[in-house]
Write an enzyme that holds these catalytic residues in place. Sequence first.
Site, PDB file in Angstrom:
ATOM      1  N   PRO A   1       0.803  -1.201   0.000  1.00 28.88           N
ATOM      2  CA  PRO A   1       0.000   0.000   0.000  1.00 28.88           C
ATOM      3  C   PRO A   1       0.842   1.260   0.000  1.00 28.88           C
ATOM      4  CG  PRO A   1      -0.076  -1.149   2.095  1.00 28.88           C
ATOM      5  CD  PRO A   1       1.060  -1.662   1.339  1.00 28.88           C
ATOM      6  N   GLU A   2       0.396   2.206  -0.764  1.00 22.66           N
ATOM      7  CA  GLU A   2       0.973   3.538  -0.747  1.00 22.66           C
ATOM      8  C   GLU A   2      -0.055   4.454  -0.096  1.00 22.66           C
ATOM      9  OE1 GLU A   2       2.668   4.597  -4.561  1.00 22.66           O
ATOM     10  OE2 GLU A   2       2.850   2.503  -5.141  1.00 22.66           O
TER      11      GLU A   2
ATOM     12  N   LYS B   1       2.648   6.476   5.168  1.00 22.04           N
ATOM     13  CA  LYS B   1       2.026   5.162   4.986  1.00 22.04           C
ATOM     14  C   LYS B   1       1.732   4.488   6.323  1.00 22.04           C
ATOM     15  CE  LYS B   1       4.763   4.734   0.756  1.00 22.04           C
ATOM     16  NZ  LYS B   1       5.946   4.082   0.146  1.00 22.04           N
TER      17      LYS B   1
ATOM     18  N   HIS C   1      -2.311 -16.461   6.606  1.00 18.13           N
ATOM     19  CA  HIS C   1      -1.228 -15.574   7.058  1.00 18.13           C
ATOM     20  C   HIS C   1      -1.670 -14.628   8.168  1.00 18.13           C
ATOM     21  CE1 HIS C   1       0.515 -17.189   3.454  1.00 18.13           C
ATOM     22  NE2 HIS C   1      -0.311 -16.529   2.685  1.00 18.13           N
TER      23      HIS C   1
ATOM     24  N   ARG D   1      20.508  19.423  -4.076  1.00 18.50           N
ATOM     25  CA  ARG D   1      21.018  18.059  -4.119  1.00 18.50           C
ATOM     26  C   ARG D   1      20.868  17.571  -5.549  1.00 18.50           C
ATOM     27  NH1 ARG D   1      17.087  15.601   0.171  1.00 18.50           N
ATOM     28  NH2 ARG D   1      16.089  17.577   0.426  1.00 18.50           N
TER      29      ARG D   1
ATOM     30  N   ARG E   1      14.004  -0.707  -8.521  1.00 19.90           N
ATOM     31  CA  ARG E   1      12.558  -0.822  -8.637  1.00 19.90           C
ATOM     32  C   ARG E   1      12.171  -0.862 -10.103  1.00 19.90           C
ATOM     33  NH1 ARG E   1      10.423   0.758  -3.808  1.00 19.90           N
ATOM     34  NH2 ARG E   1       8.760  -0.607  -4.479  1.00 19.90           N
TER      35      ARG E   1
END
Length: 289
Positions: A2-3, A58, A111, A169, A274
Amino acid sequence: MPELPEVETIVQALRPHLEGRRFTRYISRWAKQAVPSTAAVRRGIVGRRITRLWRRAKFIAADLEDSGGPGRRSRGERAASDQHFGGHLLIHLRMSGRFDWADRPNHKRRHIRAAFDLDDGRRLLFCDMRKFAKIIYTTELDAVTGQLGIEPLERQFTATALERALYGRARQLKPLLLDQTVIAGLGNIYTDEALFQAGLHPTACSERLSREEIERLRTAIRAVLRKAIRHRGTSFDEAYLGGGMQKYLDVYGRAGLPCRRCKTPIERLRIAQRGTHVCPNCQPFDGKC
DNA sequence: TGGTATGTTCCAAA
DNA sequence: TTTTGGAACATACC
């Protein structure tokens, strides 16, 4: 899993069932998920009433009332502390954490890692296939959430705030947007979606964006997150179901399929370990850091 | 069997 | 010093 949008959806769904309720029991089947320990979580939450259920980045957060329970403090201690001396239960779902009500018929439920019993007799199950999730009890909220960056849906997330995050940066955009200490709540899906919508390449250099590109990125991030919340998040496998946003994703999971805007096939790259999805035409690569 | 997975953290390398 | 890459955490699926 989940985001931000999925966590927000879960919080909204749980809120009417949890606010005002008291925990009566905490059962753990997987010791390593509890922070600092199963005993500390149990001591912290059992007997306490939930005054507010909310979201930070989150994290699912439950503020607990300072009354009853084995962790009761003296008046002097209470006066010297913040208004949530009952502490906070914080849950991070990581990859596969999810909630389920024990009284909801589901014979394929698997689970189960923990259970929260409530004073209305209901039992909230916590399931987590991959065992990455964290169940945290703390009296110092800041110790857990203090390093988190700006909430992208809050007012403070202005173009100037984003500019401050990007400049000073030299980082690739995607890893920077995934960095929770910079912007809190974006994950792999919505980062790809926001970059597509902004027409920016994931490896573009943060400090080389123009003011106009920064404004576009800010608008895209907010629009993508709002739309995802409206659709109750993105459904995947059993880790998260119930959302409809997967139908509206432009790039994530669409490698090889034609771009909805220009028909160019969507490409899949590997950035910051990713899977990353881009339209090479809509998101031109223009120089790295 | 190996590659992949919505997240985070830690360490090494650049 | 800062940023990036890789591994680790643990499990299931294709």
